[in-house]
Design a protein around this motif. Structure first.
Motif, PDB file in Angstrom:
ATOM      1  N   UNK A  29      78.074  72.960 -23.021  1.00  0.00           N
ATOM      2  CA  UNK A  29      77.530  71.828 -23.756  1.00  0.00           C
ATOM      3  C   UNK A  29      78.521  70.670 -23.759  1.00  0.00           C
ATOM      4  N   UNK A  30      78.019  69.539 -24.201  1.00  0.00           N
ATOM      5  CA  UNK A  30      78.880  68.386 -24.440  1.00  0.00           C
ATOM      6  C   UNK A  30      79.339  68.423 -25.883  1.00  0.00           C
ATOM      7  N   UNK A  31      79.554  67.257 -26.477  1.00  0.00           N
ATOM      8  CA  UNK A  31      79.915  67.159 -27.897  1.00  0.00           C
ATOM      9  C   UNK A  31      78.913  66.269 -28.590  1.00  0.00           C
ATOM     10  N   UNK A  32      78.218  66.842 -29.536  1.00  0.00           N
ATOM     11  CA  UNK A  32      77.168  66.133 -30.253  1.00  0.00           C
ATOM     12  C   UNK A  32      77.732  64.859 -30.893  1.00  0.00           C
ATOM     13  N   UNK A  33      77.011  63.768 -30.733  1.00  0.00           N
ATOM     14  CA  UNK A  33      77.348  62.520 -31.408  1.00  0.00           C
ATOM     15  C   UNK A  33      78.531  61.761 -30.849  1.00  0.00           C
ATOM     16  N   UNK A  34      79.023  62.152 -29.689  1.00  0.00           N
ATOM     17  CA  UNK A  34      80.149  61.426 -29.100  1.00  0.00           C
ATOM     18  C   UNK A  34      79.690  60.661 -27.861  1.00  0.00           C
ATOM     19  N   UNK A  35      80.530  59.775 -27.395  1.00  0.00           N
ATOM     20  CA  UNK A  35      80.285  59.054 -26.155  1.00  0.00           C
ATOM     21  C   UNK A  35      80.646  59.999 -25.012  1.00  0.00           C
ATOM     22  N   UNK A  36      79.643  60.417 -24.263  1.00  0.00           N
ATOM     23  CA  UNK A  36      79.847  61.400 -23.188  1.00  0.00           C
ATOM     24  C   UNK A  36      79.563  60.772 -21.836  1.00  0.00           C
ATOM     25  N   UNK A  37      80.305  61.180 -20.841  1.00  0.00           N
ATOM     26  CA  UNK A  37      80.026  60.812 -19.471  1.00  0.00           C
ATOM     27  C   UNK A  37      79.522  62.085 -18.792  1.00  0.00           C
ATOM     28  N   UNK A  38      78.294  62.022 -18.305  1.00  0.00           N
ATOM     29  CA  UNK A  38      77.658  63.170 -17.679  1.00  0.00           C
ATOM     30  C   UNK A  38      77.622  62.934 -16.172  1.00  0.00           C
ATOM     31  N   UNK A  39      78.142  63.896 -15.428  1.00  0.00           N
ATOM     32  CA  UNK A  39      78.136  63.825 -13.972  1.00  0.00           C
ATOM     33  C   UNK A  39      77.307  64.991 -13.438  1.00  0.00           C
ATOM     34  N   UNK A  40      76.573  64.718 -12.367  1.00  0.00           N
ATOM     35  CA  UNK A  40      75.770  65.791 -11.794  1.00  0.00           C
ATOM     36  C   UNK A  40      75.500  65.535 -10.335  1.00  0.00           C
ATOM     37  N   UNK A  41      75.237  66.613  -9.639  1.00  0.00           N
ATOM     38  CA  UNK A  41      74.686  66.545  -8.295  1.00  0.00           C
ATOM     39  C   UNK A  41      73.306  67.165  -8.422  1.00  0.00           C
ATOM     40  N   UNK A  42      72.286  66.298  -8.423  1.00  0.00           N
ATOM     41  CA  UNK A  42      70.908  66.727  -8.580  1.00  0.00           C
ATOM     42  C   UNK A  42      70.481  67.423  -7.298  1.00  0.00           C
ATOM     43  N   UNK A  43      69.900  68.593  -7.427  1.00  0.00           N
ATOM     44  CA  UNK A  43      69.488  69.403  -6.288  1.00  0.00           C
ATOM     45  C   UNK A  43      68.016  69.179  -6.024  1.00  0.00           C
ATOM     46  N   UNK A  44      67.695  68.396  -5.020  1.00  0.00           N
ATOM     47  CA  UNK A  44      66.305  68.160  -4.657  1.00  0.00           C
ATOM     48  C   UNK A  44      66.016  66.720  -4.286  1.00  0.00           C
ATOM     49  N   UNK A  45      65.957  65.818  -5.203  1.00  0.00           N
ATOM     50  CA  UNK A  45      66.110  65.943  -6.649  1.00  0.00           C
ATOM     51  C   UNK A  45      64.898  66.627  -7.289  1.00  0.00           C
ATOM     52  N   UNK A  46      65.186  67.404  -8.311  1.00  0.00           N
ATOM     53  CA  UNK A  46      64.150  68.089  -9.082  1.00  0.00           C
ATOM     54  C   UNK A  46      64.403  67.778 -10.549  1.00  0.00           C
ATOM     55  N   UNK A  47      63.457  67.074 -11.176  1.00  0.00           N
ATOM     56  CA  UNK A  47      63.592  66.665 -12.565  1.00  0.00           C
ATOM     57  C   UNK A  47      62.243  66.840 -13.267  1.00  0.00           C
ATOM     58  N   UNK A  48      62.285  67.444 -14.478  1.00  0.00           N
ATOM     59  CA  UNK A  48      61.053  67.644 -15.253  1.00  0.00           C
ATOM     60  C   UNK A  48      61.286  67.251 -16.716  1.00  0.00           C
ATOM     61  N   UNK A  49      60.199  66.796 -17.345  1.00  0.00           N
ATOM     62  CA  UNK A  49      60.167  66.452 -18.768  1.00  0.00           C
ATOM     63  C   UNK A  49      59.447  67.585 -19.476  1.00  0.00           C
ATOM     64  N   UNK A  50      60.118  68.259 -20.418  1.00  0.00           N
ATOM     65  CA  UNK A  50      59.509  69.342 -21.181  1.00  0.00           C
ATOM     66  C   UNK A  50      59.430  68.941 -22.641  1.00  0.00           C
ATOM     67  N   UNK A  51      58.328  69.299 -23.307  1.00  0.00           N
ATOM     68  CA  UNK A  51      58.183  69.042 -24.736  1.00  0.00           C
ATOM     69  C   UNK A  51      57.616  70.275 -25.417  1.00  0.00           C
ATOM     70  N   UNK A  52      57.992  70.451 -26.687  1.00  0.00           N
ATOM     71  CA  UNK A  52      57.382  71.516 -27.479  1.00  0.00           C
ATOM     72  C   UNK A  52      56.810  70.914 -28.745  1.00  0.00           C
TER      73      UNK A  52
END
Length: 145
Positions: A122-145
């Protein structure tokens, strides 16, 4: 709850110049918590995260889940996912949970994930985070409950 998931070859979260969370192949899940969310919704979201079939099988069809591949799960809180963007040129966050409520539910989701999946970061809740990734595909989905 909302999750924007991305199938990744690798992903990491940096806070103040230090890596605080890192996975290899797996899912990066950006998590938004809304006012009406509760533990039951978090449990349903976790089930989706672990069982959603977005990884290729031997025939290169998306038939394998995170559980099937034993891939990593990187959970990152992102309140902006709960924004209402229907009107105007500025997002409204009236549907987002309060920071305290969101932290409680995000921490619940994280603990449940760590209790049933071998690689959860995980990251740190409520902080300024820099997220790095190598998206595979790209494959991206939006999930909701």
């Amino acid at each position: 709850m909302i999750a924007l998931i991305q199938r990744v070859r690798s992903a990491s979260v940096e806070v103040d110049g230090q890596i605080v969370g890192k996975i290899g192949s797996g899912l990066l899940a950006l998590i938004g918590v809304q006012k009406e969310d509760d533990a039951a919704k978090a449990d349903r979201l976790l089930k989706k995260l672990l069982n959603y079939r977005v990884f290729a099988d031997d025939e290169q069809r998306m038939n394998r889940s995170l559980r099937d591949t034993s891939g990593g799960l990187l959970l990152v809180s992102q309140f902006t996912l709960a924004a209402d963007t229907h009107k105007g040129a500025r997002p409204s966050f009236s549907s987002a949970a309060t920071p305290d409520d969101a932290r409680t539910l995000f921490d619940y989701l994280l603990a449940r994930a760590q209790g049933c999946h071998p690689v959860v970061e995980t990251g740190r809740f409520g902080t300024d985070m820099q997220v790095s990734l190598i998206n595979d595909g790209p494959v991206t989905f939006w999930l909701e409950t």
